[in-house]
Design an enzyme around this catalytic site. Structure first.
Site, PDB file in Angstrom:
ATOM      1  N   ASP A  15      -4.128   7.035  -3.051  1.00 31.50           N
ATOM      2  CA  ASP A  15      -4.299   5.642  -2.515  1.00 31.50           C
ATOM      3  C   ASP A  15      -3.014   4.903  -2.719  1.00 31.50           C
ATOM      4  O   ASP A  15      -3.147   3.721  -2.961  1.00 31.50           O
ATOM      5  CB  ASP A  15      -5.359   5.107  -3.456  1.00 31.50           C
ATOM      6  CG  ASP A  15      -5.977   3.737  -2.822  1.00 31.50           C
ATOM      7  OD1 ASP A  15      -6.098   3.519  -1.560  1.00 31.50           O
ATOM      8  OD2 ASP A  15      -6.597   2.706  -3.698  1.00 31.50           O
ATOM      9  N   GLN A  33      -7.642  -6.102  -9.709  1.00 32.27           N
ATOM     10  CA  GLN A  33      -7.871  -6.220 -11.070  1.00 32.27           C
ATOM     11  C   GLN A  33      -7.731  -7.617 -11.684  1.00 32.27           C
ATOM     12  O   GLN A  33      -8.179  -7.812 -12.924  1.00 32.27           O
ATOM     13  CB  GLN A  33      -7.333  -5.380 -11.996  1.00 32.27           C
ATOM     14  CG  GLN A  33      -7.652  -3.933 -11.646  1.00 32.27           C
ATOM     15  CD  GLN A  33      -6.691  -2.840 -12.165  1.00 32.27           C
ATOM     16  OE1 GLN A  33      -5.424  -2.801 -12.051  1.00 32.27           O
ATOM     17  NE2 GLN A  33      -7.055  -2.059 -13.270  1.00 32.27           N
TER      18      GLN A  33
HETATM   19  P1  AMP Z   1      -1.718  -4.774  -9.010  1.00 38.29           P
HETATM   20  O1  AMP Z   1      -2.802  -5.765  -9.899  1.00 38.29           O
HETATM   21  O2  AMP Z   1      -1.245  -3.983 -10.085  1.00 38.29           O
HETATM   22  O3  AMP Z   1      -2.257  -4.315  -7.870  1.00 38.29           O
HETATM   23  O4  AMP Z   1      -0.613  -5.751  -8.887  1.00 38.29           O
HETATM   24  C1  AMP Z   1      -0.669  -6.933  -7.797  1.00 38.29           C
HETATM   25  C2  AMP Z   1       0.613  -7.459  -7.240  1.00 38.29           C
HETATM   26  O5  AMP Z   1       1.353  -8.101  -8.541  1.00 38.29           O
HETATM   27  C3  AMP Z   1       1.709  -6.421  -6.918  1.00 38.29           C
HETATM   28  O6  AMP Z   1       1.419  -6.063  -5.555  1.00 38.29           O
HETATM   29  C4  AMP Z   1       3.075  -6.793  -7.068  1.00 38.29           C
HETATM   30  O7  AMP Z   1       3.174  -7.588  -6.164  1.00 38.29           O
HETATM   31  C5  AMP Z   1       2.777  -7.468  -8.420  1.00 38.29           C
HETATM   32  N1  AMP Z   1       3.294  -6.799  -9.526  1.00 38.29           N
HETATM   33  C6  AMP Z   1       2.354  -5.941 -10.211  1.00 38.29           C
HETATM   34  N2  AMP Z   1       3.062  -5.392 -11.388  1.00 38.29           N
HETATM   35  C7  AMP Z   1       4.450  -5.970 -11.112  1.00 38.29           C
HETATM   36  C8  AMP Z   1       5.601  -5.622 -11.731  1.00 38.29           C
HETATM   37  N3  AMP Z   1       5.442  -4.915 -12.992  1.00 38.29           N
HETATM   38  N4  AMP Z   1       6.534  -6.423 -11.528  1.00 38.29           N
HETATM   39  C9  AMP Z   1       6.623  -7.043 -10.338  1.00 38.29           C
HETATM   40  N5  AMP Z   1       5.546  -7.311 -10.017  1.00 38.29           N
HETATM   41  C10 AMP Z   1       4.405  -6.659 -10.060  1.00 38.29           C
END
Ligand code: AMP
Length: 417
Positions: free
Chosen positions: A151, A37
């Site tokens: 998933d 995203q």
């Molecule tokens: P997402 O877009 O939600 O799939 O997140 C992508 C990546 O960003 C994840 O795999 C984490 O490495 C990092 N990430 C997302 N949200 C967080 C969070 N709240 N705290 C720390 N790392 C995050």
């Protein structure tokens, strides 16, 4: 709010290839990861006086897939409140009207690393079992709310250095199409259960398969079923676990059954062969017992036929896991989901735009009136990595939607209980 005042509240900063336009309360933005995203940054929130994670979703309404996922995530994040599910602290858009609406920013609790990094580490039984226990608690809570994830993967599970863990997302909508016969597009499928790969009906223990794959990867430091696509992944499953029984074949629909029955037959390997003693810390009698318990749990989770696979409740009661059992965590009251048609919704781009915009405005309205969702308990001063400096390592390369693209660094995991 008047336009000028609103404009003065925001500033823009370039992060990698993207520009973040955020409220001035959020300072010191640094990229920490990226997913399907968009990009995620760490930042310091001068209002809450703590570090946060900010995810930018650019034009989340741009097509059915993006819109459904963004809307679903936002609605569910607003409803769910459990220590093992990521908490939403704030949501905003810098655009002033529905017509101008482009980007949505989700502000969440900041964690230190995702499980991809933890998988590289040599974990002792205490840490491994505690991480699994928390994953199961999070899953159980989602199930209690009627959300079956389907998933789960290491990049969507995040941890802190005190060994606390949170699930980041809510998985596939009930109506999401998956399966062997679908055109491939780039997503991580290594953790998807046979019933998802083979397009069968599924029940709650579909999520146990992913936990089994993740646990196996933590033990082996290698992906368990690294298929290039669903077909290859199915091969990897049967090569290791063996061709499933005729009873299982009869549950498949005709075209899939023909394919599956025509694969070469494999006897599979015993769990002692798949996960030999050398993979586990087994230096003391206690560790030897734990290693055999860990292997037993793996053998009950990695079962192709879901009707013979352990359930989430049974896994929580398994001797490897139940040492951590706390009813307040396992049996927290389920959240009520505000949108009952969440998974069935089909809309045009303009309708999605309005729905998502309304959800953002609803949050602004609610927080303006002082109704804020419960603060998660686990982010206190006691947590070592809560200084912005240490938890915000810049990401060197940020491609989308592969597990290798998330590169926050994990400090040594402490176990907090
Ligand atoms: P997402 O877009 O939600 O799939 O997140 C992508 C990546 O960003 C994840 O795999 C984490 O490495 C990092 N990430 C997302 N949200 C967080 C969070 N709240 N705290 C720390 N790392 C995050």
């Amino acid at each position: 709010m008047n336009r000028n005042k609103r404009e003065k509240e925001y500033y823009s900063i370039d992060v990698g290839d993207s520009t973040f336009t955020v409220l001035k309360r959020y300072q010191n933005l640094r990229p920490i990861g990226s997913g399907a995203q968009g990009i995620v940054c760490s930042a310091y929130d001068h209002v809450l006086e703590r570090n946060v994670a900010i995810k930018k979703l650019s034009r989340p309404f741009q097509n059915q897939t993006h819109a459904k996922r963004a809307y679903r995530e936002l609605v569910l994040m607003k409803c769910v409140n459990h220590k093992n599910i990521i908490g939403l602290l704030h949501v905003f858009t810098p655009q002033k009207t529905l017509e101008e609406f482009q980007d949505m920013y989700l502000v969440m609790e900041l964690m230190d690393a995702n499980l991809c990094q933890v998988i590289q580490m040599e974990l002792d039984h205490e840490r491994l079992s505690y991480l699994l226990y928390q994953t199961l608690c999070g899953i159980k809570h989602l199930h209690a709310a009627g959300i079956i994830h389907r998933d789960l993967k290491p990049s969507n599970i995040v941890v802190k250095s005190d060994c606390t863990l949170k699930i980041l997302d809510f998985g596939l909508a009930r109506t999401a199409a998956t399966g062997l016969l679908m055109t491939p597009y780039v997503v991580t499928r290594y953790y998807r259960a046979p019933e998802v790969i083979l397009g069968m009906g599924y029940q709650a223990n579909v999520d146990i398969w992913a936990v089994g794959c993740i646990m196996a990867e933590m033990v082996r430091h290698k992906i368990l079923f690294p298929g290039r696509d669903y077909i290859d992944q199915w091969n990897k499953v049967i090569e290791q676990l063996g061709t499933p029984s005729q009873e299982f074949m009869l549950k498949l629909n005709q075209s899939v059954r023909t394919y599956v029955e025509n694969r070469p037959r494999y006897a599979g390997y015993s769990f002692e062969k798949l996960f030999p003693d050398v993979l586990f810390p087994a230096d003391s009698d206690h560790n030897k017992l734990k290693a055999s318990q860990a292997r037993d749990l793996l053998s009950k989770m990695l079962v192709i036929d879901a009707s013979k696979r352990i359930s989430v409740d049974e896994a929580l009661q398994h001797p490897y896991i139940n040492v951590w059992f706390d009813p307040a965590e396992v049996e927290a009251p389920p959240p009520a989901i505000s949108d009952k048609q969440l998974d069935e919704r089909e809309h045009t781009v303009d309708e999605w735009k309005e729905l998502i915009y309304q959800e953002v405005m609803d949050w602004e309205e609610r927080t303006k009136n002082g109704v804020v969702r419960g603060q998660p308990a686990s982010l206190g001063a006691a947590v070592s990595n809560d200084s912005h400096e240490s938890s915000s390592n810049a990401v060197s390369s940020m491609s989308t939607d592969t597990d290798s693209s998330q590169e926050t660094s994990a400090g040594p995991l402490r176990c907090c209980r």
